[in-house]
Scaffold this motif. Sequence first.
Motif, PDB file in Angstrom:
ATOM      1  N   ASP A 294      27.176  13.504 -25.263  1.00 44.30           N
ATOM      2  CA  ASP A 294      27.625  14.740 -25.913  1.00 44.30           C
ATOM      3  C   ASP A 294      28.532  15.537 -24.972  1.00 44.30           C
ATOM      4  O   ASP A 294      29.565  16.071 -25.380  1.00 44.30           O
ATOM      5  CB  ASP A 294      26.420  15.617 -26.309  1.00 44.30           C
ATOM      6  CG  ASP A 294      25.657  14.994 -27.477  1.00 44.30           C
ATOM      7  OD1 ASP A 294      24.491  15.333 -27.684  1.00 44.30           O
ATOM      8  OD2 ASP A 294      26.252  14.123 -28.161  1.00 44.30           O
ATOM      9  N   ALA A 295      28.153  15.604 -23.683  1.00 44.92           N
ATOM     10  CA  ALA A 295      28.963  16.364 -22.713  1.00 44.92           C
ATOM     11  C   ALA A 295      30.347  15.732 -22.598  1.00 44.92           C
ATOM     12  O   ALA A 295      31.372  16.426 -22.589  1.00 44.92           O
ATOM     13  CB  ALA A 295      28.269  16.376 -21.355  1.00 44.92           C
ATOM     14  N   ALA A 296      30.405  14.394 -22.556  1.00 38.81           N
ATOM     15  CA  ALA A 296      31.714  13.717 -22.428  1.00 38.81           C
ATOM     16  C   ALA A 296      32.564  13.969 -23.665  1.00 38.81           C
ATOM     17  O   ALA A 296      33.781  14.140 -23.581  1.00 38.81           O
ATOM     18  CB  ALA A 296      31.495  12.219 -22.221  1.00 38.81           C
ATOM     19  N   ARG A 297      31.903  14.020 -24.843  1.00 38.23           N
ATOM     20  CA  ARG A 297      32.644  14.259 -26.086  1.00 38.23           C
ATOM     21  C   ARG A 297      33.128  15.698 -26.152  1.00 38.23           C
ATOM     22  O   ARG A 297      34.258  15.977 -26.525  1.00 38.23           O
ATOM     23  CB  ARG A 297      31.761  13.952 -27.311  1.00 38.23           C
ATOM     24  CG  ARG A 297      31.562  12.464 -27.532  1.00 38.23           C
ATOM     25  CD  ARG A 297      30.567  12.180 -28.653  1.00 38.23           C
ATOM     26  NE  ARG A 297      30.501  10.742 -28.935  1.00 38.23           N
ATOM     27  CZ  ARG A 297      29.561  10.183 -29.701  1.00 38.23           C
ATOM     28  NH1 ARG A 297      28.607  10.943 -30.239  1.00 38.23           N
ATOM     29  NH2 ARG A 297      29.560   8.878 -29.911  1.00 38.23           N
ATOM     30  N   ARG A 298      32.274  16.633 -25.711  1.00 39.29           N
ATOM     31  CA  ARG A 298      32.629  18.034 -25.853  1.00 39.29           C
ATOM     32  C   ARG A 298      33.603  18.524 -24.784  1.00 39.29           C
ATOM     33  O   ARG A 298      34.553  19.233 -25.075  1.00 39.29           O
ATOM     34  CB  ARG A 298      31.366  18.910 -25.824  1.00 39.29           C
ATOM     35  CG  ARG A 298      30.581  18.802 -27.117  1.00 39.29           C
ATOM     36  CD  ARG A 298      29.422  19.763 -27.204  1.00 39.29           C
ATOM     37  NE  ARG A 298      29.822  21.122 -26.899  1.00 39.29           N
ATOM     38  CZ  ARG A 298      29.052  21.927 -26.168  1.00 39.29           C
ATOM     39  NH1 ARG A 298      27.930  21.487 -25.640  1.00 39.29           N
ATOM     40  NH2 ARG A 298      29.428  23.150 -25.932  1.00 39.29           N
ATOM     41  N   PHE A 299      33.381  18.107 -23.530  1.00 40.24           N
ATOM     42  CA  PHE A 299      34.188  18.690 -22.447  1.00 40.24           C
ATOM     43  C   PHE A 299      35.318  17.791 -21.971  1.00 40.24           C
ATOM     44  O   PHE A 299      36.214  18.251 -21.288  1.00 40.24           O
ATOM     45  CB  PHE A 299      33.285  19.051 -21.255  1.00 40.24           C
ATOM     46  CG  PHE A 299      32.173  20.005 -21.613  1.00 40.24           C
ATOM     47  CD1 PHE A 299      30.841  19.593 -21.610  1.00 40.24           C
ATOM     48  CD2 PHE A 299      32.461  21.309 -22.001  1.00 40.24           C
ATOM     49  CE1 PHE A 299      29.817  20.467 -21.968  1.00 40.24           C
ATOM     50  CE2 PHE A 299      31.444  22.188 -22.360  1.00 40.24           C
ATOM     51  CZ  PHE A 299      30.113  21.762 -22.334  1.00 40.24           C
TER      52      PHE A 299
END
Length: 488
Positions: A294-299
């Motif tokens: 999720d972090a890689a997708r969001r940031f």
Amino acid sequence: MAGFRDLDKALFPIKHISAVVKLFRSQLEDTNEPDLALLSIVIGLIENQLTSRSNAGQLIDSPETTVLPRFELETVENLYRKFKIVITGSVEPNKTKTYATRDLVKRVSDVIWNSLTRSYYKDRAHLQSLYSYLTGSKLDCFGVAFAVVAGCQVLGYDDVHLALSEDHAWVVFGPHGSETAEVTWHGKGNEDKRGQEIGKLDSARSWLYVNNKPVVCTRQMEVAALVSAINPSLNASVDATEVALLQQELLWLLYDLGHLKKYPMAIGNLGDLEEISPKRPGIACSALFEEAIDAARRFYNNQHVYPYTYQGGYYFRNKKYKEAFESWANASDVIRLYNYSRDDEEIYKEFLEIANEHIPYIMKIESSGFEANTILKKSECFANLLKFYDGICQWEEGSATPVLHIGWAKPLVNTISKFDADVRAQVHIVCDNMEEKLSKKNGSIFNNNNNNNYEKEYQATMSKSNNKDQTTSHFYPTIEALTAACSE
Ligand SMILES: CC1(C)CN=C(N2CCN(c3ncnc4sc(CCF)cc34)CC2)S1
């Protein structure tokens, strides 16, 4: 910089892991400038003492009771002082509180670079910390970048920060971190580019520079990077358990303080440690791997591969093969937009191992005939496999360096032939995103993708393809490339 304060010194001599956690907590909570040199020396001292002696297999049960050899204050103070002298002896401190310049960053990099041992095995373990630098004049490529940032902190430049891709490290500096500079080498036999700006040339399209979506660290995230770089290995097959426990405790401290939110690989590292020895009821390691994704997708606009290979590796080890195929297909969905370059060996080896070791192993197990609900009957498994191979084909397209060779095609054909025709027939291939595909050819894909449209696109795709009776897979028109590879 927080510096080595009396309340830190009061924790010495350090005899337990919990004392090290307290030192990190006070540096992280009490100041917004945790002292990178101090923390790297302490961690390096502990790691080197515990992985050089043959004390493998000591019974470890908790941070409070695990006995460490005594780490004396004086040892740390002497090394800390030595680092300050090495740096301030060669570069004048920043008295005017200005931004760093490219010349300053290059000079700090030169101080570290020119003081390293002439030639040594660069990939050896335990060369990442300032302890290694100050006692052995040896650093690995990450360690040089970290030492430059720690050196700039000693000089009073709080704008110089560590920038991390999945296989390289550099620095940002200046107003809003707007400037970038190489400060270390990468890979074997490559001329270093120290002092130069990042990714202006064709290297901008290689995975190594993650399409200019690196993890740009705060000071606290730089502490997370040094904790992630802890290497508990005593030798190729044994870990020093107290070092692994210390790393896990420090990663949980950083997680709880919110400093891993934008650092997918650190969350993945914590997930790997939790799989081996869970310390936090309520947070399953699988949830950590999802958080990293999720972090890689969001940031980072879903330009990072490792979050999916952390998750795929977890599913594979736990025999969840259908889920592993999905993670690996998602990893391939990231790499397909890059051009393969000679700097991308690490991720090439990762995909090679998945395609030519892990997937054939799974096929062997699943076709042994004893598996009741074998994945060979599942069309979504076949669809994800095709997507996995298709992404690698696309990665190759438009690249100066080839990716696939006959060594890939044999396991690939062998794998696909294990699925019955009626299962394969259920996969409907929709060739869309032609414009995305074509724009990769002329390089524009990296422009419009920079507006982080991944989130919107992801939601749209997910809402479209949720029909149950058949597997609709969104493919790109290189199935021809794939079948051509098969017929070779
Ligand atoms: C799924 C995996 C094969 C398991 N471990 C992986 N890694 C282990 C930890 N790694 C890392 N963990 C935290 N921070 C960083 S910064 C960096 C680039 C050199 F500076 C590497 C890396 C690299 C990736 S990927």
